[in-house]
Design a protein around this motif. Sequence first.
Motif, PDB file in Angstrom:
ATOM      1  N   ALA A  42     -18.218  47.721 -24.393  1.00 59.76           N
ATOM      2  CA  ALA A  42     -19.246  48.701 -24.790  1.00 59.76           C
ATOM      3  C   ALA A  42     -18.943  49.301 -26.158  1.00 59.76           C
ATOM      4  N   TRP A  45     -19.837  46.748 -28.778  1.00 59.30           N
ATOM      5  CA  TRP A  45     -21.301  46.641 -28.862  1.00 59.30           C
ATOM      6  C   TRP A  45     -21.896  47.813 -29.633  1.00 59.30           C
ATOM      7  N   GLN A  46     -21.343  49.015 -29.380  1.00 57.18           N
ATOM      8  CA  GLN A  46     -21.903  50.214 -30.026  1.00 57.18           C
ATOM      9  C   GLN A  46     -21.607  50.264 -31.526  1.00 57.18           C
TER      10      GLN A  46
END
Length: 160
Positions: A42, A45-46
């Motif tokens: 995550a 991805w961010q």
Amino acid sequence: MFDFAADPDQPKPMLYNALARAADALVEGERDTVANMANIAALIWQFVPRLNWAGFYRAVGDELVLGPFIGKPACIRIPFGRGVCGTAAATGATQLVADVHAFPGHIACDADSRSELVVPVLAHGKVIAVIDLDSPEPARFDEADAAGIEWLAQVAARAI
Ligand code: SME
């Protein structure tokens, strides 16, 4: 709440240094490997721009099995030596692929993917997982991305 901010447009070594420290903080004190892989995926991805897939495959026996990721549903099992991920797992070497269509045996999980970076996660010299990043942009990844994701793989190696 995990309060972390980073400018995705800052120089890559600075961005990845900040991400590695953030990943360290995220996994600190947590022993659940799925949770730790999910949070590292995550985080990538961010803050890593222009991706269409980011996540883990885990080494299980002589194949890779899909782990936590963000992106479209993907192939579940990849034998060592097959595709970009299997090559990284079999060789223990980072695979920087500017054009996935030119990579022999590339496994197309998302037709949008044009370039790919796969970094092995090594524990005691053994590949225990790989981190896979896909981009819809040709030649999206360079040596600075590879080095940066290798830092994150070192964090992952201690946490999964
Ligand atoms: N393209 C990879 C397969 C995994 S997906 O990209 C998520 C490969 O060739 O190993």
